[in-house]
Enzyme design. Structure first.
Site, mmCIF file in Angstrom:
data_model
loop_
_atom_site.group_PDB
_atom_site.id
_atom_site.type_symbol
_atom_site.label_atom_id
_atom_site.label_comp_id
_atom_site.label_asym_id
_atom_site.label_seq_id
_atom_site.Cartn_x
_atom_site.Cartn_y
_atom_site.Cartn_z
ATOM 1 N N ALA A 268 39.461 64.024 50.052
ATOM 2 C CA ALA A 268 40.245 64.766 50.351
ATOM 3 C C ALA A 268 39.603 66.033 50.984
ATOM 4 O O ALA A 268 38.534 66.438 50.984
ATOM 5 C CB ALA A 268 41.198 65.111 49.112
ATOM 6 N N ASN A 271 41.802 72.538 52.690
ATOM 7 C CA ASN A 271 42.258 73.345 53.672
ATOM 8 C C ASN A 271 43.380 74.319 53.137
ATOM 9 O O ASN A 271 44.052 74.044 52.157
ATOM 10 C CB ASN A 271 43.209 72.494 54.786
ATOM 11 C CG ASN A 271 42.270 71.465 55.451
ATOM 12 O OD1 ASN A 271 41.233 71.728 55.609
ATOM 13 N ND2 ASN A 271 42.903 70.198 55.259
ATOM 14 N N GLU A 304 40.634 69.523 44.772
ATOM 15 C CA GLU A 304 41.127 70.521 46.109
ATOM 16 C C GLU A 304 41.941 71.708 45.452
ATOM 17 O O GLU A 304 41.804 72.602 46.161
ATOM 18 C CB GLU A 304 41.840 69.528 46.646
ATOM 19 C CG GLU A 304 41.320 68.149 47.165
ATOM 20 C CD GLU A 304 39.837 68.296 47.663
ATOM 21 O OE1 GLU A 304 39.271 69.318 48.210
ATOM 22 O OE2 GLU A 304 38.984 67.446 47.227
ATOM 23 N N HIS A 307 39.588 74.421 44.618
ATOM 24 C CA HIS A 307 38.783 75.027 45.800
ATOM 25 C C HIS A 307 39.463 76.218 46.259
ATOM 26 O O HIS A 307 38.941 77.278 46.980
ATOM 27 C CB HIS A 307 38.867 74.248 47.031
ATOM 28 C CG HIS A 307 37.558 73.332 46.851
ATOM 29 N ND1 HIS A 307 36.361 73.675 46.929
ATOM 30 C CD2 HIS A 307 37.403 72.012 47.138
ATOM 31 C CE1 HIS A 307 35.311 72.814 46.821
ATOM 32 N NE2 HIS A 307 36.093 71.751 46.941
HETATM 33 N N1 PHE Z 1 35.409 69.591 51.051
HETATM 34 C C1 PHE Z 1 35.799 68.280 50.560
HETATM 35 C C2 PHE Z 1 35.695 68.346 48.828
HETATM 36 O O1 PHE Z 1 34.789 68.114 48.560
HETATM 37 C C3 PHE Z 1 35.005 67.098 51.023
HETATM 38 C C4 PHE Z 1 34.998 67.025 52.466
HETATM 39 C C5 PHE Z 1 33.770 67.373 52.977
HETATM 40 C C6 PHE Z 1 36.116 66.235 53.267
HETATM 41 C C7 PHE Z 1 33.687 66.955 54.605
HETATM 42 C C8 PHE Z 1 36.059 66.024 54.408
HETATM 43 C C9 PHE Z 1 34.691 66.337 55.382
HETATM 44 O O2 PHE Z 1 36.672 68.645 48.347
HETATM 45 ZN ZN ZN Z 2 34.963 69.731 47.059
#
Ligand code: PHE
Ligand code: ZN
Length: 882
Positions: A268, A271, A304, A307
């Site tokens: 996932a 964004n 997510e 984040h």
């Molecule tokens: N940043 C996302 C996560 O760990 C992982 C991810 C990295 C998704 C690269 C897509 C592309 O939550």
């Molecule tokens: Zn992450």
């Protein structure tokens, strides 16, 4: 895509951006093959960097038009290639650049940038996907405010979403098209940009934040699947509340959206305000999802969401700092799960995963520091080391500083760095400042790869009533790091008296053992404890306080004693695992030497005592009864690995456990076979888990009676957990009931791709010689597609990562199949191809015959005429000498 000619990127070369972007206005007209993207960038020179030409990143772009401050730019004043747009002499003051590019989302099989998942338009910009949409300084330390206008055919994309809050929507007069405008007021790096367009259903809810603000919640799914998003919505609300309570973090926009898509490279993506998910981690119903699926959804929805503060509000200065957001956010989601479910059971699961993936990575050619210093392809650094070991480092901070000190450090981090792109040094500095500690040596955890090996020797002096621990730490060499320095290791411990109680820890030198944690800092040190009249048993690294490999002079009696009496539940489990692994390793060696295997009545009776202890929660007992995996044994062996011998030894132990505990296991199975309606809560899941582990062990020992029970459970189950467990047990036995169940499973679920993934994975994991041909045949099954990452992972990934004996067939055919698949996939989806290639990460530890076969396959890939940077990087590092 980076190309083969590109130079590696080095942390030491970091330079601040010469140009900053204040605002981005995007206008995207969606079209299946020719999506038009207008980008209006308000650029300004970075006062903190020397003046420089403007160079924007691109990847496979076609520039249609370019204007500077409203006027078309003459051809001699810029240079545009698919992967770069440069203006040699830009104005020395803020200016507006207007760009028009066209992209083909349908042809985008790499699933990075703007692509189509089925018919849905969606984006994936981390790490470097935004440059596949428009030219941009595509690096996380360039943070801008985005406004996104999306336009599409109403019939094709009635739902139009982007980051932030909706500010405007309507029809495009005189056409069959409509539009929506979204504005995200929080400056963000380009990797957090997202838009979605498609025919989607949704569930709606609301969350009232701690300060009383109302936030609209929406989860978008394929129409008709709405009810399968209810659990995800519940998880989201629990996660939002938990972040307020545990970290004081409140959500900041008026709306939070999640979109589930059917084709996604990872789990996932966080964004801003518009998380995009692999639908596997959103959709659940009792009939289609297992307890494990529910737990994954709970954890990933939380991850997510978390984040938003750790990653989005405070982002990373550069991609070397990836662990700053990922390690910290994994730590946060693990703590959430521990609070929602059972803390010791969660810790056991996390440590099992850490050892299975991160320890293995750290011991092989792909080992790298939690903060790497160089990369060729950043997509290859979304690893267990960055994520899971990164989380362990944060956990150690909490162990070292205590809960209050840790929280103070976190609060300072949020206060100091909100709105910034930060570094690991800045993060650690907040804890040093808030608790007035020197954390310079602690920083080595980020810089040095490898798993520390800690050896403990306990001795007891009855006359002096003292107990002495001599402790040595050693960090093995890893690629590019031949020499290491000692690290700060927080070792939580207890001295357990013969009556099972913890002794007070009194150090001879008068120093306190704060919170029961010894802090190791030197290669070797000695700790003396007083007032210890009888020889105690040391319970070391309680709760797995540090991510180390531990050896101690504990004998089998000591381990059985800990399994029965340790006040630390994690170490009760660990003691049993240590006993089992020791036995399995002895037996693997015996088998290879043509000698008989030994039995361990002591281990069996220790397990029996756990099973009989009714005070223990079922989920814990289930973990205790789950023997170390074949991969666990391979990892502990470390060299000359023969997967067939490991399989045989482990199977014999499963049979022995089933034989020894038969009546107790039958009793568990009966007691826990309830007919209450399914609920995914942790307690019910724990009971189901225990029941199904018991059934599986019974099938390993008594054969036909248990097979009949499994067949019955398969047919009559009212939930996927029980049905899946039954068929998984059947799958290990070459009985007629197995094929019947496999055929029935397909008939029942053929309309449901996520369930068919379970069907693929189940067959790929059967530890029998016929499996490889079956897997090859399944690659031609109509439900399989190389274009969908979930299908690839569930068939090819399950075969290569879960089926130790068949992937590692002595004839090398398993390796050849994997490399054929990787080569076929690489041109389409390099990220997923290179992921599959990491199945070779332990090839050097194999016995010589298999090692030679694996190496030949790696060399075959290395010699392929055209490879993505992703796969080339993995293959070359896998083959490198140091
Ligand atoms: N940043 C996302 C996560 O760990 C992982 C991810 C990295 C998704 C690269 C897509 C592309 O939550
Ligand atoms: Zn992450």
């Amino acid at each position: 895509m980076r190309t083969d000619q590109d130079q590696p990127v080095r942390l030491a070369d970091y330079q601040p951006p010469s140009w900053l972007v204040e605002t981005v206005d995007l206008d995207v007209a969606l079209h299946p093959t020719e999506t038009r993207v207008r980008a209006k960038l308000r650029l300004k020179p970075n006062p903190a960097a020397p003046a420089a030409p403007l160079a924007l990143d691109g990847d496979g772009l076609t520039l249609r038009s370019i204007k500077l401050n409203g006027a078309p730019l003459a051809a001699e004043n810029y240079a545009a290639t698919p992967d770069r747009l440069s203006i040699a002499q830009p104005p020395r003051r803020p200016f507006v650049l207007e760009l028009e590019t066209v992209v083909d989302p349908t042809a985008n099989t790499a699933l990075s940038g703007l692509y189509r998942a089925g018919d849905t338009y969606c984006t994936q910009c981390e790490a470097e996907g935004f440059r596949r949409i428009t030219y941009f300084p595509d690096r996380p330390d360039v943070m801008a405010v985005y406004t996104t206008r999306i336009e599409a055919e109403k019939s094709e994309a009635p739902v139009l979403l982007a980051n932030g809050n909706l500010t405007e929507a309507g029809d495009v007069a005189g056409t069959t098209r409509h539009y929506a405008v979204w504005r995200d007021p929080f400056p963000k790096p380009s990797y957090l940009f997202a838009l979605v367009g498609g025919v989607l259903g949704h569930v709606a809810d609301e969350f009232v934040t701690m300060s009383g603000r109302k936030v609209a919640l929406r989860i978008y799914v394929e129409p008709g699947r709405e009810s399968r998003a209810d659990f995800a919505m519940d998880a989201l609300k629990r996660a939002m509340r938990w972040d307020e309570e545990a970290f004081g973090r409140e959500y900041d926009l008026n709306i939070f959206m999640i979109v589930a898509v059917s084709a996604f490279n990872m789990g996932a993506m966080e964004n801003k305000g518009l998380n995009i998910f692999n639908d596997k981690y959103v959709l659940a119903s009792p009939e289609t999802a297992t307890d494990e699926d529910y737990a994954n959804i709970d954890g990933i929805i939380a991850h997510e969401y978390f984040h938003n503060w750790t990653g989005n509000r405070i982002t990373c200065r550069d991609w070397f700092q990836l662990c700053l957001k990922e390690g910290l956010t994994v730590f946060r989601d693990q703590e959430y799960t521990a609070d929602q479910r059972s803390r010791p059971v969660e810790r056991i699961s996390d440590v099992r995963a850490l050892r299975a993936h991160q320890f293995v990575e750290d011991a092989g050619p792909l080992a790298h520091p939690v903060r790497p210093e160089v990369y060729r392809e950043i997509n290859n650094f979304y690893t267990p080391t960055v994520y899971e070991k990164g989380a362990e480092i944060v956990r150690m901070l909490k162990v070292l500083l205590g809960a209050d000190g840790f929280r103070k450090g976190m609060d300072l981090y949020f206060a100091r760095h909100d709105g910034q792109a930060a570094t690991v040094e800045q993060f650690i500095a907040c804890f040093a400042k808030a608790t007035d500690r020197d954390l310079a040596q602690f920083m080595r955890w980020y810089r040095q790869a490898g798993t520390p090996e800690v050896a403990v020797t306990l001795s007891h002096d009855a006359k002096a009533a003292t107990c002495t621990l001599e402790i040595a730490q050693m960090l093995p060499a890893t690629p590019g790091q031949p020499v290491k320095e000692p690290q700060v290791i927080p070792l939580a411990l207890g001295l357990v008296a013969p009556d099972g109680r913890d002794l007070p820890l009194r150090r001879a030198d008068g120093r306190a053992v704060e919170r029961g944690v010894l802090v190791l800092t030197r290669p070797a040190e000695t700790f003396v404890f007083t007032n210890v009249p009888q020889r105690p048993v040391a319970s070391l690294n309680r709760g797995f306080s540090a991510p180390i490999r531990l050896t101690a002079n504990l004998n089998a009696d000591d381990l059985r004693f800990l399994a029965a009496h340790d006040s630390d539940a994690f170490n009760r489990w660990q003691a049993l695992q240590t006993l089992a692994v020791t036995l399995l390793i002895d037996n693997v060696k015996a088998l290879r030497a043509g000698q008989p295997m030994r039995q361990d009545a002591g281990f069996l009776s220790a397990l029996g005592a756990i099973v009989a202890d009714t005070a223990l929660e079922p989920a814990f007992v289930a973990r205790a009864l789950t023997l170390p995996t074949e991969a666990d044994v391979a990892r502990e062996l470390g060299r000359d690995v023969d997967p067939d011998a490991i399989f045989a030894a482990r199977n014999a132990l499963r049979t022995a456990v089933g034989d020894a505990l038969g009546p107790a296991l039958r009793d568990i199975y009966r007691r826990l076979s309830v007919s209450a309606p399914y609920s995914p809560d942790a307690e019910s899941a724990g009971r189901r888990n225990l029941k199904n582990v018991a059934l599986d062990l019974l099938a390993a020992s008594s054969g036909s009676a248990a097979i009949a029970i499994a067949a019955r459970q398969y047919a009559s189950a009212d939930n996927m957990t029980d049905r899946m467990a039954a068929i998984a047990t059947l799958s290990l036995h070459p009985v007629r009931e197995r094929q019947a169940a496999i055929d029935d499973f397909y008939r029942r679920y053929q309309v449901d791709p996520l369930v068919i993934d379970k069907w693929f994975a189940l067959q790929a994991a059967i530890p029998e010689a016929a499996t490889l041909d079956r897997v090859k045949e399944l690659t031609r099954h109509p439900a399989f597609s190389l274009g969908n990452p979930n299908r690839v992972r569930s068939l090819v990934g399950a075969f290569a990562m879960m089926n130790q004996t068949q992937f590692n067939r002595a004839d090398g055919a398993g390796y050849a199949f994997l490399t054929d698949t990787v080569l076929a996939l690489d041109g389409r989806n390099p990220q997923v191809a290179s992921r599959m290639m990491t199945a070779f990460k332990s090839w050097r530890a194999l016995e010589p015959g298999r090692r030679g076969k694996a190496e030949a396959e790696l060399r075959r890939v290395a010699a392929a005429p055209s490879l993505s940077t992703d796969v080339r990087d993995i293959v070359e590092r896998s083959l490198a000498d140091t």
